[in-house]
Write an enzyme that holds these catalytic residues in place. Structure first.
Site, PDB file in Angstrom:
ATOM      1  N   ASP A 172      45.106  47.669  49.309  1.00  0.00           N
ATOM      2  CA  ASP A 172      46.076  46.589  49.236  1.00  0.00           C
ATOM      3  C   ASP A 172      46.625  46.435  47.822  1.00  0.00           C
ATOM      4  OD1 ASP A 172      43.401  45.837  48.751  1.00  0.00           O
ATOM      5  OD2 ASP A 172      43.903  43.724  48.865  1.00  0.00           O
ATOM      6  N   TYR A 229      34.086  53.566  47.039  1.00  0.00           N
ATOM      7  CA  TYR A 229      34.853  52.652  46.190  1.00  0.00           C
ATOM      8  C   TYR A 229      34.043  52.313  44.941  1.00  0.00           C
ATOM      9  CZ  TYR A 229      38.588  51.658  49.536  1.00  0.00           C
ATOM     10  OH  TYR A 229      39.678  51.765  50.361  1.00  0.00           O
TER      11      TYR A 229
END
EC number: 5.4.99.12
Length: 309
Positions: free
Chosen positions: A61, A126
């Site tokens: 995002d 991540y």
């Protein structure tokens, strides 16, 4: 027609996210506010016979970065021959550079026509970078830390690249111990941001069940240069949180990191994590927890089996 896998990296600060926005009610247009849209526009310089449609392996995002992400694209050359992958890489990077876009194509490779960048991925890693002030800042007259982050030293090289915390009593050992509670299979409904997207799969009770394979907390380091590097190391302790799983829910990593930071700052206790994991509900999110800002989050790696290509 040949299929190509593009390995890319980018700084997502000024983008709405990696995925392009498609409005079916409007005429088709290039979405240059997304990473995907910019790459599809850059691919037009090769003038393929077919319409360019890239397929992403992962979604990030607004404000999230990527050290390594992937996508695939089908390209049909006018003479029917495949494109040279080295030339693809170089020309794409030159095109992106001319537009001053912080996107880099790491490499291109031809893959089988059956290869799918998303469905053949077996895992994603991540990384979240944050730094904690070594000194305890003075509270204002109201006993608040408000604006202390703006008064403190912050290396300009790290702006929008790392999350800086100005606080006290930060307990990294407690954070590390709490991170183990997330490992394994859980229903992470509490840790998913509510989106406007509706589909039968999202309403299924198993949709929010995910398995976290690893969470590793390690000392990090500053990206500052010259005299800023010395000052940064004197003022901050840097930490990296690495999370690995096959797939993640929307904003799941940022919510997990925010929860761990709240534990380390003693805003919540371990019982709070237990409740959010064992009673999964969008209404069960503890609002004392601040969702970790996007600036510190990086998609580190998309994993494939060696025989996937």
């Amino acid at each position: 027609m040949n299929r190509y896998l593009l390995n890319i990296s980018y700084i997502g600060t000024n983008f709405r996210g990696i995925q392009k926005t498609v409005n079916k009610l409007e005429e088709a247009r290039v979405d240059t506010h997304s990473i995907q849209g910019c790459l599809e526009l850059a691919l037009r310089v090769f003038h393929p016979k077919n319409e360019i449609q890239t397929v992403l392996s992962s979604r990030t995002d607004a404000g999230v970065h990527a050290l390594h992400s992937t996508l695939h694209v089908d390209l049909e050359r006018t003479d029917g021959k495949p494109y040279d992958t080295t030339i693809l890489t170089g020309v794409l990077n030159r095109t992106l550079d001319k537009q001053n876009l912080p996107i880099r194509v790491l490499s291109c490779q031809r893959v089988q026509d059956t290869f799918h960048a998303r469905y053949h991925a077996i895992g994603r890693t991540y990384l979240y970078r944050f730094a904690v002030s070594r000194t305890t800042p003075e509270l204002d007259k109201k006993g608040s830390l408000r604006n202390k982050g703006y008064e403190a030293f912050l290396p300009v090289e790290e702006i929008d690249r790392c999350y800086f915390l100005q606080g006290n009593n930060f307990d990294i050992e407690r954070l590390t111990a709490a991170s183990r509670k997330f490992i394994g299979v859980h229903d992470f409904r509490t840790f998913m941001s509510v989106t406007r997207q509706k589909s039968p799969s999202r309403d299924h009770p198993m949709f929010t069940v995910r398995k976290i394979d690893e969470i590793n907390i390690r000392p990090g380091k500053s990206l500052a240069l010259g005299p800023n590097a010395e000052t940064a190391e004197q003022n901050y302790n840097y930490w990296d949180i690495e999370v690995k799983a096959k797939s993640f829910l929307y904003k799941q990593v940022r919510r997990i990191v925010g929860t761990l930071l709240a534990i380390a700052n003693a805003r919540i206790d371990e019982r709070c994590i237990y409740q959010m994991l064992t009673i999964p509900s969008k209404h069960n999110w503890d609002h004392r927890i601040q969702i970790a800002p996007a600036c510190g989050l990086y998609l580190c790696r998309v994993h494939y089996r060696n025989d996937a290509f």
